[in-house]
Design an enzyme around this catalytic site. Sequence first.
Site, short mmCIF file in Angstrom:
data_model
loop_
_atom_site.label_atom_id
_atom_site.label_comp_id
_atom_site.label_asym_id
_atom_site.label_seq_id
_atom_site.Cartn_x
_atom_site.Cartn_y
_atom_site.Cartn_z
N GLU A 47 -4.98 0.27 8.16
CA GLU A 47 -4.56 0.96 6.92
C GLU A 47 -4.45 -0.09 5.81
OE1 GLU A 47 -0.30 1.72 6.81
OE2 GLU A 47 -0.61 3.66 5.84
N ASN A 107 -3.35 6.91 -0.32
CA ASN A 107 -3.52 5.97 0.79
C ASN A 107 -4.66 6.58 1.63
OD1 ASN A 107 -3.28 4.37 3.03
ND2 ASN A 107 -1.05 4.48 3.13
N LYS A 124 -3.86 10.11 3.22
CA LYS A 124 -2.66 10.16 4.08
C LYS A 124 -1.70 11.27 3.67
CE LYS A 124 0.85 6.96 5.95
NZ LYS A 124 1.29 5.56 5.87
N GLU A 143 5.96 3.80 -0.17
CA GLU A 143 4.75 4.65 -0.11
C GLU A 143 4.94 5.94 -0.89
OE1 GLU A 143 2.15 4.92 3.33
OE2 GLU A 143 3.61 3.69 4.41
N CYS A 169 -1.54 5.64 10.02
CA CYS A 169 -0.23 5.07 10.34
C CYS A 169 0.82 6.09 10.74
CB CYS A 169 0.27 4.19 9.19
SG CYS A 169 1.60 3.13 9.75
N ASN A 194 0.23 -0.06 9.31
CA ASN A 194 1.05 -1.22 8.94
C ASN A 194 2.45 -0.83 9.34
OD1 ASN A 194 -0.38 -3.25 6.80
ND2 ASN A 194 -1.17 -1.18 6.53
#
Length: 313
Positions: A47, A107, A124, A143, A169, A194
């Site tokens: 990612e 993302n 994401k 995020e 993730c 991550n």
Amino acid sequence: MDRKFHLAVAQVGGIQPDEDRSTVVRRLVDLLDDAHRQAASFVVFPELTLTTFFPRYWAEDRDDMHSFFETEMPSAEVKSLFDRAAELEIGFYLGYAELTADGRRYNTSILVDSSGAVVGKYRKIHLPGHAERIEGLRAQHLEKRYFEVGDLGFGVFDVDGVKFGMCLCNDRRWPEVYRVLALQGADVVVLGYNTPTEVPGWREEPHAKMETHLLSLRAGAYQNAVWVAAAGKSGDEDGAHMIGGSAIVAPSGEVLAKARTEDDEVVVAEVDLDYSQSYRESVFNFEAHRRPEHYSLIVDRVGRGEPLPVSFD
Ligand code: CDV
């Protein structure tokens, strides 16, 4: 790709904030070459592969983070990865921060086939962390500040004859993700991650961080009769530690290959798509055994609530 092929996960050791894209891409090309030497025909990268994990940094003005985002893919720097992969006839999955022409931030991950064509995209959906600065932290997890919730759903794409589903993730911890991909016939679920050892508000012993990571991959693979391959960015990034454990999991739920280090490392396993079939025809024969009429609460309710009434004699 044949029914049997070699799948690689390319774990990437820490990327420091001052490491430029070209240096990172050279590392990725080295990993790709290594995967090729090990006969891999598809490689999974992490990612947000191209930069340090920047959601650990606070910016009042979101536009100040634009240097971490890509406005085109492949960009000039990433093109050498696309070119090398096409030369070796290897497909790949790559995660990066996407800034769209109309200013939206996601993302994102893409699937690239062995000719170098982008054949799938995912943005994401389960964004962890927080949107506002939390005082007193060594590292934030912003995020929710820097990305919007993805708008593409969980897609399944044909890559050189194999059906790939993607996620990113934190998505790997949610069982709905694998099931939605499996219901679309995904053979392999690929993801980058991550996972910082310290996440604000998320108290977990270091050993449990690795355990819950692998548990999520294993459960997703087994309960959906799919292969799962996960590549992490790992080790030290600007003083923040992230777990390794990049791995390939079979439909039996067994981890077939796992990174030994927290550095740049390629892990390869042979995928046999026919192996999924025995699970699909027995314990997880969806057509024969699923009872979706009893699962409606999953989409009707987001959080935990009161028990539903049950009438019985
Ligand atoms: N990048 C991520 O999505 N990380 C999350 C946690 C640790 C914040 C994860 O589930 O690994």
